[in-house]
Design an enzyme around this catalytic site. Structure first.
Site, PDB file in Angstrom:
ATOM      1  N   THR A  55       0.597  -1.236   0.106  1.00  0.00           N
ATOM      2  CA  THR A  55       0.059  -0.181  -0.002  1.00  0.00           C
ATOM      3  C   THR A  55       0.935   1.309  -0.116  1.00  0.00           C
ATOM      4  O   THR A  55       0.422   2.427  -0.514  1.00  0.00           O
ATOM      5  CB  THR A  55      -1.092   0.070   1.184  1.00  0.00           C
ATOM      6  OG1 THR A  55      -1.609  -1.222   1.030  1.00  0.00           O
ATOM      7  CG2 THR A  55      -2.051   1.095   1.232  1.00  0.00           C
ATOM      8  N   TYR A 144       5.185 -12.449   4.542  1.00  0.00           N
ATOM      9  CA  TYR A 144       4.139 -11.806   4.168  1.00  0.00           C
ATOM     10  C   TYR A 144       3.889 -12.629   2.631  1.00  0.00           C
ATOM     11  O   TYR A 144       4.735 -12.497   1.771  1.00  0.00           O
ATOM     12  CB  TYR A 144       4.471 -10.405   3.498  1.00  0.00           C
ATOM     13  CG  TYR A 144       3.345  -9.609   2.978  1.00  0.00           C
ATOM     14  CD1 TYR A 144       2.063  -9.914   2.714  1.00  0.00           C
ATOM     15  CD2 TYR A 144       3.841  -8.156   2.307  1.00  0.00           C
ATOM     16  CE1 TYR A 144       1.320  -9.352   1.706  1.00  0.00           C
ATOM     17  CE2 TYR A 144       2.940  -7.699   1.602  1.00  0.00           C
ATOM     18  CZ  TYR A 144       1.554  -8.111   1.338  1.00  0.00           C
ATOM     19  OH  TYR A 144       0.484  -7.278   0.399  1.00  0.00           O
ATOM     20  N   LYS A 172       1.535 -12.382   7.467  1.00  0.00           N
ATOM     21  CA  LYS A 172       0.402 -11.985   6.945  1.00  0.00           C
ATOM     22  C   LYS A 172      -0.135 -12.786   5.771  1.00  0.00           C
ATOM     23  O   LYS A 172       0.382 -12.864   4.776  1.00  0.00           O
ATOM     24  CB  LYS A 172       0.833 -10.517   6.214  1.00  0.00           C
ATOM     25  CG  LYS A 172      -0.405  -9.553   5.543  1.00  0.00           C
ATOM     26  CD  LYS A 172       0.195  -8.191   4.958  1.00  0.00           C
ATOM     27  CE  LYS A 172      -0.867  -7.807   4.219  1.00  0.00           C
ATOM     28  NZ  LYS A 172      -0.399  -6.417   3.545  1.00  0.00           N
ATOM     29  N   VAL A 214      -3.741  -6.723   8.781  1.00  0.00           N
ATOM     30  CA  VAL A 214      -2.917  -5.652   8.364  1.00  0.00           C
ATOM     31  C   VAL A 214      -3.939  -5.188   7.283  1.00  0.00           C
ATOM     32  O   VAL A 214      -4.309  -5.546   6.067  1.00  0.00           O
ATOM     33  CB  VAL A 214      -1.784  -6.357   7.714  1.00  0.00           C
ATOM     34  CG1 VAL A 214      -0.842  -5.079   7.248  1.00  0.00           C
ATOM     35  CG2 VAL A 214      -0.803  -6.829   8.580  1.00  0.00           C
TER      36      VAL A 214
END
EC number: 4.3.3.7
Length: 302
Positions: A55, A144, A172, A214
């Protein structure tokens, strides 16, 4: 009688916002605005913040810009929130160095994405993450997995091989399935704290053992996400479900095209001049912006 399942710890809290990176009119990183936005997100219920993740547009940030962002956000929030640095790379040496620098700059943790494009095999993934963990043993890591972006998925059995690294504490999960959470818990036990990497799957994932999210949507609906998770953890599943359903239109609008294009537009609609994404990402088209504005306005009426 079956014993209750062990719940995982929450090393970074329940709501971790994957922060956008603000740019000024010249396209440079706006560090003062990043600090103000970070404070706002904490005030809206975020326990932690990720800087320079997906992001945060890490692919179009230099390592120097990423380090400056980390320092600005760290200074802005002080000890009021956990700050994680995105330090992943598809080059192990780069990821190792970035993680060391993040630790030295005061990060509370590192979000380390599965290597992208070069598609390493599972033994290569294990070696990659072990090298990062051993390079900064004092820094907690969140692995992740986002195969839709990386073209490579880390198997739960590979994650389990890393459980002897004390600082591999969380994961994540962004493969888009709740099955990943169950598979990770079965492979790694409750020692691994799993976070949803998909806003729309937060409640389903928590119901099968994830500890939080998240989040992208917490830029604009942080209090509601916080309330949903808190309600579920306090045993009020009906309230959590109502909030989950109420938030679905916002989640859908925020992922109508590539993240972070919509969430930057949403912040602009809320008065935050965070700029447009850097190329090759593009601004949100007018029709999608109109739909997003209508969706956000409708939520404010509920």
């Amino acid at each position: 009688m079956t014993s209750p399942a062990a719940l995982s710890p929450t090393p970074f809290g329940r709501v971790v916002t994957a922060m956008v990176t603000p740019f000024d009119d010249s396209g440079a990183v706006d560090l003062p605005l990043a600090g103000r936005l970070a404070r706002h997100l904490v005030e809206q219920g975020s326990d932690g913040l990720v800087v320079s993740g997906t992001t945060g547009e890490s692919p179009t940030l230099s390592w120097q810009e990423q380090l400056q962002l980390l320092q600005a956000v760290r200074e802005a929030v002080g000890s009021d929130a956990q700050v994680l640095a995105g330090t992943g790379s598809n080059c192990t040496a780069e990821a190792v160095e970035a993680t060391r620098q993040a630790a030295a700059a005061g990060a509370d943790g590192a979000l380390v994405v599965v290597p992208y494009y070069n598609k390493p095999p599972q033994d290569g993934l294990a070696a990659h993450f072990r090298a990062i963990a051993e390079a900064a043993p004092e820094l907690p890591l969140m692995l992740y997995n986002i195969p839709g972006r990386t073209g490579c998925s880390m198997a739960p059995e590979t994650v389990a091989q890393l459980m002897d690294c004390p600082n591999v504490v969380s994961f994540k999960a962004a493969s888009g399935t709740t099955e990943e959470v169950t598979a990770l818990r079965l492979a790694c036990s409750s020692k691994l704290a799993i976070y949803s990497g998909d806003d729309g799957l937060t409640l389903p994932m928590i119901s099968v053992g994830a500890v939080g999210v998240v989040s992208v949507a917490s830029h604009v609906v942080g209090p509601q996400i916080r309330a949903m998770i808190d309600a579920y953890m306090q045993g009020d599943a009906a309230v959590a479900l109502a909030l989950h359903e109420q938030l679905q239109p916002v989640f859908k609008a925020l992922f109508a095209t590539t993240n972070p294009i919509p969430v930057k537009a949403a912040l602009q609609l809320n008065g935050w001049s965070v700029g447009d994404p850097r190329p090759p990402l593009s601004p949100l088209p007018d029709d999608m912006r109109s739909t997003l504005a209508q969706t956000m306005a409708a939520l404010r009426q509920t």
